[in-house]
Design an enzyme around this catalytic site. Structure first.
Site, mmCIF file in Angstrom:
data_model
loop_
_atom_site.group_PDB
_atom_site.id
_atom_site.type_symbol
_atom_site.label_atom_id
_atom_site.label_comp_id
_atom_site.label_asym_id
_atom_site.label_seq_id
_atom_site.Cartn_x
_atom_site.Cartn_y
_atom_site.Cartn_z
ATOM 1 N N GLY A 79 0.809 -1.212 0.000
ATOM 2 C CA GLY A 79 0.000 0.000 0.000
ATOM 3 C C GLY A 79 0.848 1.271 0.000
ATOM 4 O O GLY A 79 2.080 1.218 0.031
ATOM 5 N N LEU B 27 1.095 3.663 2.364
ATOM 6 C CA LEU B 27 1.871 3.792 3.594
ATOM 7 C C LEU B 27 2.864 2.644 3.726
ATOM 8 O O LEU B 27 4.001 2.859 4.161
ATOM 9 C CB LEU B 27 0.951 3.842 4.820
ATOM 10 C CG LEU B 27 1.691 3.928 6.146
ATOM 11 C CD1 LEU B 27 2.543 5.196 6.237
ATOM 12 C CD2 LEU B 27 0.735 3.852 7.328
ATOM 13 N N ASP C 149 -2.532 -12.585 4.264
ATOM 14 C CA ASP C 149 -3.928 -12.157 4.333
ATOM 15 C C ASP C 149 -4.335 -11.911 5.790
ATOM 16 O O ASP C 149 -4.470 -12.852 6.575
ATOM 17 C CB ASP C 149 -4.809 -13.241 3.695
ATOM 18 C CG ASP C 149 -6.264 -12.816 3.610
ATOM 19 O OD1 ASP C 149 -6.601 -11.696 4.064
ATOM 20 O OD2 ASP C 149 -7.067 -13.613 3.089
ATOM 21 N N THR D 121 -9.446 0.358 1.679
ATOM 22 C CA THR D 121 -9.457 1.835 1.676
ATOM 23 C C THR D 121 -10.316 2.462 0.573
ATOM 24 O O THR D 121 -10.295 3.674 0.420
ATOM 25 C CB THR D 121 -8.018 2.374 1.535
ATOM 26 O OG1 THR D 121 -7.437 1.827 0.352
ATOM 27 C CG2 THR D 121 -7.166 2.029 2.733
ATOM 28 N N THR E 225 -7.986 6.386 10.872
ATOM 29 C CA THR E 225 -8.295 7.463 9.935
ATOM 30 C C THR E 225 -9.071 8.620 10.564
ATOM 31 O O THR E 225 -9.805 8.430 11.542
ATOM 32 C CB THR E 225 -9.134 6.885 8.770
ATOM 33 O OG1 THR E 225 -9.588 7.940 7.936
ATOM 34 C CG2 THR E 225 -10.344 6.129 9.272
ATOM 35 N N ASP E 226 -8.947 9.789 9.940
ATOM 36 C CA ASP E 226 -9.760 10.948 10.304
ATOM 37 C C ASP E 226 -11.240 10.720 9.979
ATOM 38 O O ASP E 226 -12.099 11.431 10.500
ATOM 39 C CB ASP E 226 -9.253 12.210 9.580
ATOM 40 C CG ASP E 226 -9.198 12.047 8.076
ATOM 41 O OD1 ASP E 226 -8.977 10.914 7.598
ATOM 42 O OD2 ASP E 226 -9.385 13.048 7.353
ATOM 43 N N TYR F 64 -16.730 2.796 5.530
ATOM 44 C CA TYR F 64 -15.276 2.762 5.722
ATOM 45 C C TYR F 64 -14.919 3.265 7.127
ATOM 46 O O TYR F 64 -14.178 2.608 7.869
ATOM 47 C CB TYR F 64 -14.590 3.616 4.646
ATOM 48 C CG TYR F 64 -13.129 3.899 4.915
ATOM 49 C CD1 TYR F 64 -12.168 2.911 4.770
ATOM 50 C CD2 TYR F 64 -12.711 5.177 5.318
ATOM 51 C CE1 TYR F 64 -10.828 3.175 5.026
ATOM 52 C CE2 TYR F 64 -11.372 5.447 5.565
ATOM 53 C CZ TYR F 64 -10.438 4.444 5.426
ATOM 54 O OH TYR F 64 -9.114 4.711 5.687
ATOM 55 N N LYS G 232 -13.235 1.165 10.225
ATOM 56 C CA LYS G 232 -11.944 1.546 10.821
ATOM 57 C C LYS G 232 -12.108 1.756 12.332
ATOM 58 O O LYS G 232 -11.239 1.378 13.117
ATOM 59 C CB LYS G 232 -11.401 2.820 10.162
ATOM 60 C CG LYS G 232 -10.978 2.658 8.704
ATOM 61 C CD LYS G 232 -9.812 1.698 8.503
ATOM 62 C CE LYS G 232 -8.537 2.163 9.176
ATOM 63 N NZ LYS G 232 -7.435 1.185 8.927
ATOM 64 N N TRP H 173 -5.628 11.885 4.706
ATOM 65 C CA TRP H 173 -5.359 12.414 3.358
ATOM 66 C C TRP H 173 -3.926 12.148 2.879
ATOM 67 O O TRP H 173 -3.140 13.075 2.644
ATOM 68 C CB TRP H 173 -5.627 13.915 3.349
ATOM 69 C CG TRP H 173 -7.033 14.344 3.596
ATOM 70 C CD1 TRP H 173 -7.989 13.710 4.320
ATOM 71 C CD2 TRP H 173 -7.642 15.552 3.103
ATOM 72 N NE1 TRP H 173 -9.145 14.444 4.319
ATOM 73 C CE2 TRP H 173 -8.955 15.578 3.583
ATOM 74 C CE3 TRP H 173 -7.198 16.620 2.323
ATOM 75 C CZ2 TRP H 173 -9.841 16.623 3.296
ATOM 76 C CZ3 TRP H 173 -8.067 17.668 2.042
ATOM 77 C CH2 TRP H 173 -9.371 17.658 2.519
HETATM 78 N N1 LIG Z 1 -4.871 6.831 2.088
HETATM 79 C C1 LIG Z 1 -5.354 7.739 2.914
HETATM 80 O O1 LIG Z 1 -5.649 8.873 2.503
HETATM 81 C C2 LIG Z 1 -5.540 7.427 4.370
HETATM 82 C C3 LIG Z 1 -6.074 8.417 5.197
HETATM 83 C C4 LIG Z 1 -6.231 8.145 6.553
HETATM 84 C C5 LIG Z 1 -5.887 6.918 7.063
HETATM 85 N N2 LIG Z 1 -5.408 5.965 6.234
HETATM 86 C C6 LIG Z 1 -5.083 4.671 6.815
HETATM 87 O O2 LIG Z 1 -3.700 4.415 6.627
HETATM 88 C C7 LIG Z 1 -3.498 3.020 6.448
HETATM 89 C C8 LIG Z 1 -2.727 2.774 5.170
HETATM 90 O O3 LIG Z 1 -3.514 3.257 4.086
HETATM 91 P P1 LIG Z 1 -2.968 3.266 2.598
HETATM 92 O O4 LIG Z 1 -3.425 4.520 1.964
HETATM 93 O O5 LIG Z 1 -1.538 2.917 2.578
HETATM 94 O O6 LIG Z 1 -3.833 2.096 1.990
HETATM 95 P P2 LIG Z 1 -3.649 1.369 0.587
HETATM 96 O O7 LIG Z 1 -2.690 2.092 -0.275
HETATM 97 O O8 LIG Z 1 -5.019 1.100 0.066
HETATM 98 O O9 LIG Z 1 -2.971 0.009 1.006
HETATM 99 C C9 LIG Z 1 -3.664 -0.917 1.759
HETATM 100 C C10 LIG Z 1 -2.835 -2.163 1.825
HETATM 101 O O10 LIG Z 1 -3.619 -3.142 2.496
HETATM 102 C C11 LIG Z 1 -3.453 -4.345 1.784
HETATM 103 N N3 LIG Z 1 -4.562 -5.254 2.017
HETATM 104 C C12 LIG Z 1 -5.851 -5.138 1.654
HETATM 105 N N4 LIG Z 1 -6.524 -6.228 2.027
HETATM 106 C C13 LIG Z 1 -5.626 -7.027 2.672
HETATM 107 C C14 LIG Z 1 -5.704 -8.283 3.279
HETATM 108 N N5 LIG Z 1 -6.857 -8.951 3.352
HETATM 109 N N6 LIG Z 1 -4.591 -8.807 3.834
HETATM 110 C C15 LIG Z 1 -3.410 -8.146 3.767
HETATM 111 N N7 LIG Z 1 -3.259 -6.958 3.191
HETATM 112 C C16 LIG Z 1 -4.373 -6.402 2.641
HETATM 113 C C17 LIG Z 1 -3.352 -3.948 0.346
HETATM 114 O O11 LIG Z 1 -2.753 -4.981 -0.388
HETATM 115 P P3 LIG Z 1 -3.248 -5.303 -1.878
HETATM 116 O O12 LIG Z 1 -2.956 -4.098 -2.667
HETATM 117 O O13 LIG Z 1 -2.441 -6.476 -2.246
HETATM 118 O O14 LIG Z 1 -4.706 -5.615 -1.754
HETATM 119 C C18 LIG Z 1 -2.435 -2.745 0.486
HETATM 120 O O15 LIG Z 1 -1.110 -3.154 0.588
HETATM 121 C C19 LIG Z 1 -4.874 2.386 6.501
HETATM 122 O O16 LIG Z 1 -5.134 1.937 7.802
HETATM 123 C C20 LIG Z 1 -5.806 3.517 6.166
HETATM 124 O O17 LIG Z 1 -7.093 3.310 6.704
HETATM 125 C C21 LIG Z 1 -5.209 6.186 4.903
#
Ligand SMILES: NC(=O)c1ccc[n+]([C@@H]2O[C@H](COP(=O)([O-])OP(=O)(O)OC[C@H]3O[C@@H](n4cnc5c(N)ncnc54)[C@H](OP(=O)(O)O)[C@@H]3O)[C@@H](O)[C@H]2O)c1
Length: 297
Positions: free
Chosen positions: A33, A35, A52, A78, A117-118, A141, A145, A166
């Site tokens: 992902g 992050l 998984d 996400t 998340t926010d 979502y 969370k 964000w």
């Molecule tokens: N992006 C934002 O703006 C944002 C904002 C606030 C908080 N957050 C939080 O920050 C964290 C990281 O977010 P991100 O933006 O990096 O998310 P992301 O880019 O969507 O990445 C999510 C990751 O989770 C993996 N994943 C999904 N289903 C899975 C499963 N069943 N088992 C193992 N891995 C799985 C995905 O792998 P695959 O690609 O292989 O499915 C991907 O590596 C999350 O907790 C999110 O809620 C994100």
């Protein structure tokens, strides 16, 4: 320059890899992902392979083979709008997955850093949200969370839970990259100007997580880029940093997009608890954005 795209690394369930030298033995879940990518750069030598999280057996096997001292859970469902149509899928990863990792951590005595998340907030506040403010998510979502946070806290009261917001950064496509791609393709840019939050550079967030781990901190922390913006502000700043004309960006109201999921109109996070704990402030989002965009052009 980083490539965009989510290449899933080959599983590496081997304990032969060197540990993050001088620091706790660390395992990152959700490594493909946005992050996750940043974490692999900020935690060199950490173990990071895909397993998984919805499968308790897989979590136990991964942690059992690596025996980490710290697990960072960056795995999440996400796709905020899609979650409205498939709440079970969102809860499977964001609630059950968080619970599984917490259980597997408890089994081996590992610490857990869990990301949230926010979007757990309803956006009705008139000042930045504190960790003590009551959450009230508006979307599936956000609900999933929040359920994940609660599951983690119940199993591991000492877990470190970090609410971010964000995100943009290298390694995977994201809002900023999409806006720049659209601008370069000459597509219209109509962007929401009535939702306000804190854009956050993924590498800044990863570094903040490292500071919290190094300080041995526990509990709930808000961590987001300094300053605030609307999606419109963020898009304009990205275009400006890329040498494109920001006047091309047109502000619209969120209702104009008619998206399935409701989002908070205001989700600025108050990061004073993080600052007091670590003695660090998060870099201003605008400075990190400029550095990120410079790397893209
Ligand atoms: N992006 C934002 O703006 C944002 C904002 C606030 C908080 N957050 C939080 O920050 C964290 C990281 O977010 P991100 O933006 O990096 O998310 P992301 O880019 O969507 O990445 C999510 C990751 O989770 C993996 N994943 C999904 N289903 C899975 C499963 N069943 N088992 C193992 N891995 C799985 C995905 O792998 P695959 O690609 O292989 O499915 C991907 O590596 C999350 O907790 C999110 O809620 C994100």
């Amino acid at each position: 320059m980083d490539t965009d795209g989510s290449n899933r690394p080959e599983p590496l369930p081997s304990s032969a890899q060197l540990s993050w030298e001088g620091h706790p033995r660390t395992l990152i879940a959700g490594v493909s992902g946005l992050l996750g990518h940043a974490l692999t750069r900020v935690f060199p030598g950490a173990f990071s392979f895909w397993f998984d999280v919805t499968d308790l057996g897989a979590c136990r096997a991964a942690l059992g083979s690596i025996r980490p001292e710290v697990v960072i859970n960056a795995a999440a469902y996400t796709t905020v709008d899609q979650a409205e149509a498939e709440p079970e899928a969102a809860h499977a990863v964001n609630e059950q997955g968080a619970k599984n990792l917490a259980l597997a951590c408890r089994d081996i005595g590992a610490g857990l850093v869990h990301l949230s998340t926010d979007y757990v907030f309803d956006g009705l506040a008139d000042r930045p949200y504190l960790e003590s403010d009551p959450p009230r998510p508006l979307s599936v979502y956000g609900q999933s969370k929040l359920a994940g946070e609660r599951a983690v806290r119940k199993i591991l009261p000492k877990a470190l839970i970090v609410r971010a917001s964000w995100l943009f950064g290298p390694g995977k496509t994201n809002f900023v990259k999409k806006m720049l791609d659209r601008a370069r393709a000459g597509e219209p840019l109509r962007v929401v100007n009535d939702q306000r939050g804190c854009p956050t550079f993924s590498l800044d967030l990863a570094a903040a997580i490292r500071s919290l781990i190094q300080g041995g901190h526990q509990g709930l922390f808000h961590v987001a880029g300094s300053g605030e913006a609307t999606w419109f502000d963020l898009t304009r700043a990205a275009l400006e940093a890329a040498g494109l004309d920001p006047a091309r960006v047109e502000p619209i109201k969120a209702t104009g997009l008619d998206l399935p999921a409701r989002r908070p109109a205001y989700s600025v996070l108050d990061c004073r608890r993080y600052e007091a704990a670590t003695g660090r402030t998060m870099p201003p989002w605008s400075e990190s954005l400029a550095a990120y965009v410079r790397g893209l052009v």
